[in-house]
Design a protein around this motif. Structure first.
Motif, PDB file in Angstrom:
ATOM      1  N   LEU A 190      -5.863  -0.671  -7.128  1.00  0.00           N
ATOM      2  CA  LEU A 190      -6.567   0.402  -7.810  1.00  0.00           C
ATOM      3  C   LEU A 190      -6.571   1.604  -6.878  1.00  0.00           C
ATOM      4  N   LEU A 229      -7.652   5.751  -6.571  1.00  0.00           N
ATOM      5  CA  LEU A 229      -8.581   6.716  -7.157  1.00  0.00           C
ATOM      6  C   LEU A 229      -8.139   8.121  -6.752  1.00  0.00           C
ATOM      7  N   GLN A 264     -11.724  17.142  -1.969  1.00  0.00           N
ATOM      8  CA  GLN A 264     -12.124  15.893  -1.304  1.00  0.00           C
ATOM      9  C   GLN A 264     -11.055  15.487  -0.308  1.00  0.00           C
ATOM     10  N   ASP A 303       0.846  -1.201   0.000  1.00  0.00           N
ATOM     11  CA  ASP A 303       0.000   0.000   0.000  1.00  0.00           C
ATOM     12  C   ASP A 303       0.884   1.255   0.000  1.00  0.00           C
ATOM     13  N   ARG A 319     -11.105  14.060  -5.784  1.00  0.00           N
ATOM     14  CA  ARG A 319     -11.595  15.260  -6.471  1.00  0.00           C
ATOM     15  C   ARG A 319     -11.078  16.488  -5.725  1.00  0.00           C
ATOM     16  N   ARG A 366      -9.916   9.195 -13.158  1.00  0.00           N
ATOM     17  CA  ARG A 366      -9.364   9.263 -11.798  1.00  0.00           C
ATOM     18  C   ARG A 366      -8.748   7.938 -11.364  1.00  0.00           C
ATOM     19  N   LYS A 367      -8.965   6.876 -12.126  1.00  0.00           N
ATOM     20  CA  LYS A 367      -8.525   5.541 -11.706  1.00  0.00           C
ATOM     21  C   LYS A 367      -7.100   5.260 -12.164  1.00  0.00           C
ATOM     22  N   LEU A 397       3.136  10.212  -7.353  1.00  0.00           N
ATOM     23  CA  LEU A 397       4.381  10.819  -7.823  1.00  0.00           C
ATOM     24  C   LEU A 397       4.107  11.664  -9.074  1.00  0.00           C
ATOM     25  N   ARG A 418      -6.338   7.735  -3.252  1.00  0.00           N
ATOM     26  CA  ARG A 418      -6.597   6.833  -2.123  1.00  0.00           C
ATOM     27  C   ARG A 418      -6.743   5.414  -2.683  1.00  0.00           C
ATOM     28  N   THR A 419      -6.298   4.448  -1.875  1.00  0.00           N
ATOM     29  CA  THR A 419      -6.433   3.037  -2.273  1.00  0.00           C
ATOM     30  C   THR A 419      -7.897   2.647  -2.249  1.00  0.00           C
ATOM     31  N   VAL A 420      -8.413   2.114  -3.345  1.00  0.00           N
ATOM     32  CA  VAL A 420      -9.768   1.550  -3.267  1.00  0.00           C
ATOM     33  C   VAL A 420      -9.735   0.032  -3.255  1.00  0.00           C
TER      34      VAL A 420
HETATM   35  C1  LIG Z   1       5.730  11.279  -3.606  1.00  0.00           C
HETATM   36  C2  LIG Z   1       4.334  11.255  -3.188  1.00  0.00           C
HETATM   37  C3  LIG Z   1       4.200  11.021  -1.751  1.00  0.00           C
HETATM   38  C4  LIG Z   1       2.859  10.585  -1.335  1.00  0.00           C
HETATM   39  C5  LIG Z   1       2.920  10.047   0.035  1.00  0.00           C
HETATM   40  C6  LIG Z   1       1.596   9.616   0.496  1.00  0.00           C
HETATM   41  C7  LIG Z   1       1.700   8.792   1.709  1.00  0.00           C
HETATM   42  C8  LIG Z   1       2.350   7.445   1.415  1.00  0.00           C
HETATM   43  C9  LIG Z   1       1.415   6.462   0.729  1.00  0.00           C
HETATM   44  C10 LIG Z   1       0.383   5.914   1.653  1.00  0.00           C
HETATM   45  C11 LIG Z   1      -0.657   5.241   0.819  1.00  0.00           C
HETATM   46  C12 LIG Z   1      -1.766   4.747   1.671  1.00  0.00           C
HETATM   47  C13 LIG Z   1      -3.075   4.936   0.930  1.00  0.00           C
HETATM   48  C14 LIG Z   1      -4.220   4.446   1.745  1.00  0.00           C
HETATM   49  O1  LIG Z   1      -4.125   3.486   2.448  1.00  0.00           O
HETATM   50  S1  LIG Z   1      -5.704   5.323   1.616  1.00  0.00           S
HETATM   51  C15 LIG Z   1      -6.701   4.592   2.923  1.00  0.00           C
HETATM   52  C16 LIG Z   1      -7.472   3.382   2.455  1.00  0.00           C
HETATM   53  N1  LIG Z   1      -8.473   3.748   1.525  1.00  0.00           N
HETATM   54  C17 LIG Z   1      -9.635   4.266   1.898  1.00  0.00           C
HETATM   55  O2  LIG Z   1      -9.940   4.477   3.046  1.00  0.00           O
HETATM   56  C18 LIG Z   1     -10.597   4.599   0.781  1.00  0.00           C
HETATM   57  C19 LIG Z   1     -12.032   4.658   1.254  1.00  0.00           C
HETATM   58  N2  LIG Z   1     -12.905   4.994   0.142  1.00  0.00           N
HETATM   59  C20 LIG Z   1     -13.163   6.274  -0.182  1.00  0.00           C
HETATM   60  O3  LIG Z   1     -12.752   7.194   0.487  1.00  0.00           O
HETATM   61  C21 LIG Z   1     -13.992   6.492  -1.404  1.00  0.00           C
HETATM   62  O4  LIG Z   1     -14.504   5.265  -1.869  1.00  0.00           O
HETATM   63  C22 LIG Z   1     -13.154   7.149  -2.526  1.00  0.00           C
HETATM   64  C23 LIG Z   1     -12.791   8.608  -2.156  1.00  0.00           C
HETATM   65  C24 LIG Z   1     -11.891   6.367  -2.841  1.00  0.00           C
HETATM   66  C25 LIG Z   1     -13.985   7.173  -3.821  1.00  0.00           C
HETATM   67  O5  LIG Z   1     -15.180   7.820  -3.581  1.00  0.00           O
HETATM   68  P1  LIG Z   1     -15.750   8.805  -4.693  1.00  0.00           P
HETATM   69  O6  LIG Z   1     -17.129   9.164  -4.259  1.00  0.00           O
HETATM   70  O7  LIG Z   1     -14.802   9.909  -4.928  1.00  0.00           O
HETATM   71  O8  LIG Z   1     -15.758   7.932  -6.010  1.00  0.00           O
HETATM   72  P2  LIG Z   1     -16.876   6.961  -6.564  1.00  0.00           P
HETATM   73  O9  LIG Z   1     -17.420   6.068  -5.507  1.00  0.00           O
HETATM   74  O10 LIG Z   1     -17.852   7.798  -7.352  1.00  0.00           O
HETATM   75  O11 LIG Z   1     -16.032   6.054  -7.571  1.00  0.00           O
HETATM   76  C26 LIG Z   1     -15.371   6.639  -8.677  1.00  0.00           C
HETATM   77  C27 LIG Z   1     -15.070   5.530  -9.653  1.00  0.00           C
HETATM   78  O12 LIG Z   1     -14.239   4.533  -9.033  1.00  0.00           O
HETATM   79  C28 LIG Z   1     -14.881   3.260  -9.070  1.00  0.00           C
HETATM   80  N3  LIG Z   1     -14.572   2.509  -7.853  1.00  0.00           N
HETATM   81  C29 LIG Z   1     -14.695   2.936  -6.582  1.00  0.00           C
HETATM   82  N4  LIG Z   1     -14.311   1.964  -5.735  1.00  0.00           N
HETATM   83  C30 LIG Z   1     -13.953   0.906  -6.493  1.00  0.00           C
HETATM   84  C31 LIG Z   1     -13.454  -0.378  -6.218  1.00  0.00           C
HETATM   85  N5  LIG Z   1     -13.240  -0.822  -4.955  1.00  0.00           N
HETATM   86  N6  LIG Z   1     -13.157  -1.184  -7.247  1.00  0.00           N
HETATM   87  C32 LIG Z   1     -13.342  -0.801  -8.519  1.00  0.00           C
HETATM   88  N7  LIG Z   1     -13.806   0.420  -8.837  1.00  0.00           N
HETATM   89  C33 LIG Z   1     -14.101   1.260  -7.850  1.00  0.00           C
HETATM   90  C34 LIG Z   1     -16.369   3.588  -9.146  1.00  0.00           C
HETATM   91  O13 LIG Z   1     -17.094   2.510  -9.715  1.00  0.00           O
HETATM   92  C35 LIG Z   1     -16.342   4.784 -10.077  1.00  0.00           C
HETATM   93  O14 LIG Z   1     -16.105   4.343 -11.398  1.00  0.00           O
HETATM   94  P3  LIG Z   1     -16.907   5.006 -12.604  1.00  0.00           P
HETATM   95  O15 LIG Z   1     -18.362   4.733 -12.335  1.00  0.00           O
HETATM   96  O16 LIG Z   1     -16.595   6.463 -12.567  1.00  0.00           O
HETATM   97  O17 LIG Z   1     -16.386   4.315 -13.833  1.00  0.00           O
END
Ligand SMILES: CCCCCCCCCCCCCC(=O)SCCNC(=O)CCNC(=O)[C@H](O)C(C)(C)COP(=O)(O)OP(=O)(O)OC[C@H]1O[C@@H](n2cnc3c(N)ncnc32)[C@H](O)[C@@H]1OP(=O)(O)O
Length: 213
Positions: free
Chosen positions: A204, A206, A212, A137, A209, A183-184, A146, A153-155
């Motif tokens: 996957l 996402l 958000q 994750d 927005r 967004r995917k 990146l 966010r991880t879905v």
């Molecule tokens: C260098 C960079 C550094 C970065 C460092 C960072 C830290 C390090 C990294 C740490 C990393 C840790 C990271 C972590 O651990 S993140 C923590 C774990 N994840 C969560 O808690 C996520 C919880 N879920 C949500 O918050 C919402 O569901 C989100 C915001 C994601 C989407 O809610 P939203 O209302 O916005 O969207 P939507 O429901 O209209 O869906 C939109 C589209 O997506 C499709 N969809 C949705 N779900 C699924 C699914 N399961 N399989 C397949 N498809 C799915 C859906 O059908 C639709 O498709 P379409 O109809 O448009 O075609």
């Protein structure tokens, strides 16, 4: 984005959102903060690996309670916390997952090194499956966000455990961005001990927005 020529985790480019997030925490971090996190990580491993006598348990418990009281007196809201926000450090200043040291990166692939300690052991010196999933994750999440891509966010995250993941050895993790559709973002990762495949994952992510959380 130009591929990095040499290992240098602290040069990993951060998208504006994450740069601001990380720089704000760095600016507020007191001297010695990273030493505290390193000590906490070592403590987790030492506790997991020990079988001490009762007097040692009593002394260590009292010391830990002292440390907890010291820190709890400075509790802040989530927005203000420092833990986990130092993105230019391997492990980004947290102890939930082992430090992921990025060795190279492009916009679509990162390669990193990680060593799990005893804290993450399930049994038989093998890493707990949940800890392997946690590492994926982190690695896939890093790559997903990146190269100026908006935060995501991880879905979903699917992990296949191919062989035991050893504790205490440097392992290689490789993550690839397979594709984006609106967004995917689809990503995949592999974890290896030398040539041996320990686990692989696909996820996957996402993009959030605007506004958000
Ligand atoms: C260098 C960079 C550094 C970065 C460092 C960072 C830290 C390090 C990294 C740490 C990393 C840790 C990271 C972590 O651990 S993140 C923590 C774990 N994840 C969560 O808690 C996520 C919880 N879920 C949500 O918050 C919402 O569901 C989100 C915001 C994601 C989407 O809610 P939203 O209302 O916005 O969207 P939507 O429901 O209209 O869906 C939109 C589209 O997506 C499709 N969809 C949705 N779900 C699924 C699914 N399961 N399989 C397949 N498809 C799915 C859906 O059908 C639709 O498709 P379409 O109809 O448009 O075609």
């Amino acid at each position: 984005m130009t591929p990095s020529p040499e290992p240098a985790h602290d040069r990993v480019p951060l998208a504006p959102f994450w740069r601001q997030w990380s720089d704000r925490a760095v600016a507020r971090a007191p001297a010695g903060w990273t030493g505290l996190i390193d000590e906490l990580r070592d403590l987790q491993d030492a506790a997991a690996a020990s079988a001490p006598p009762a007097e040692t348990v009593a002394r260590a418990t009292a010391l830990l309670a002292d440390a907890r009281r010291l820190l709890a007196a400075h509790t802040v809201a989530d927005d203000e916390q420092l833990y986990g926000k130092l993105l230019r450090l391997p492990g980004r200043g947290q102890t939930l997952s082992p430090p992921l040291r990025l060795l190279s990166w492009t916009a679509t692939e990162i390669v990193g090194e990680v060593t799990f300690g005893r804290f993450h052991s399930g049994s038989n010196d093998a890493v707990h499956g949940g800890a392997v999933a946690l590492l994926f994750d982190e690695a896939l999440g890093r790559l997903s966000d990146l190269d100026d891509r908006p935060p995501s966010r991880t879905v979903s995250l699917r992990v296949e455990f191919r062989s035991l993941t050893p504790v205490g050895r440097p392992l290689t993790v490789r993550a690839r961005l397979l594709g984006q559709d609106g967004r995917k973002r689809r990503l995949a990762g592999v974890l290896r001990d030398g040539e041996r495949l320990c686990a692989e994952a696909d996820g996957l992510f996402l993009a959030l927005r605007p506004g958000q959380r």
